[in-house]
Design a protein around this motif. Structure first.
Motif, PDB file in Angstrom:
ATOM      1  N   ARG A  98      62.333  61.519  16.628  1.00 30.13           N
ATOM      2  CA  ARG A  98      60.354  60.500  17.174  1.00 30.13           C
ATOM      3  C   ARG A  98      60.627  59.326  18.150  1.00 30.13           C
ATOM      4  N   LYS A 133      53.190  61.947  10.755  1.00 31.14           N
ATOM      5  CA  LYS A 133      53.344  61.040  10.925  1.00 31.14           C
ATOM      6  C   LYS A 133      54.203  60.295   9.549  1.00 31.14           C
ATOM      7  N   SER A 166      60.941  62.338  21.734  1.00 29.37           N
ATOM      8  CA  SER A 166      59.879  62.641  22.251  1.00 29.37           C
ATOM      9  C   SER A 166      58.713  62.502  22.835  1.00 29.37           C
ATOM     10  N   ARG A 193      65.284  60.595  11.330  1.00 33.88           N
ATOM     11  CA  ARG A 193      64.197  61.169  11.562  1.00 33.88           C
ATOM     12  C   ARG A 193      63.360  59.873  12.816  1.00 33.88           C
TER      13      ARG A 193
END
Length: 102
Positions: free
Chosen positions: A99, A3, A102, A95
């Motif tokens: 993410r 994370k 996903s 980033r």
């Protein structure tokens, strides 16, 4: 997926994951500068898992005159522009966008 990975490390890892002997010959990413001053970020999406993905323009204008940034997709590329202290914000936006897919 970790994370709290640094945004630059994330971009480098993403780039390395795309390199397959062909992709890196035509595509990649670029970090540049603006004359007002500031930074630009362009990440090629074609041929990657993000090929064809879109991001509507997001922008942030903060208190200081040079404290701003914006990101979007255009021509199958992730694009970002920002003030001289906002390169990290552009990398973090990439980033976070990846993410979110996903």
């Amino acid at each position: 997926m970790v994370k709290n990975v640094d945004a630059l490390d994330f971009l480098v890892s993403w780039y390395n994951a795309q390199c397959n002997g062909d992709w890196e010959h035509d595509f990649g990413f670029e970090i540049g500068t603006l004359d007002n001053p500031g930074f630009t970020l362009k990440v090629d999406l074609k041929g990657s898992a993000l090929d064809g993905k879109t991001l509507d323009r997001i922008s942030h204008s903060l208190e200081a005159e040079q404290d701003w940034w914006a990101c979007w997709t255009e021509d199958n590329s992730f694009r970002g522009v920002g003030g001289p202290e906002n390169l990290r914000s552009l990398l973090e936006a990439f980033r976070d966008w990846v993410r979110s897919l996903s």
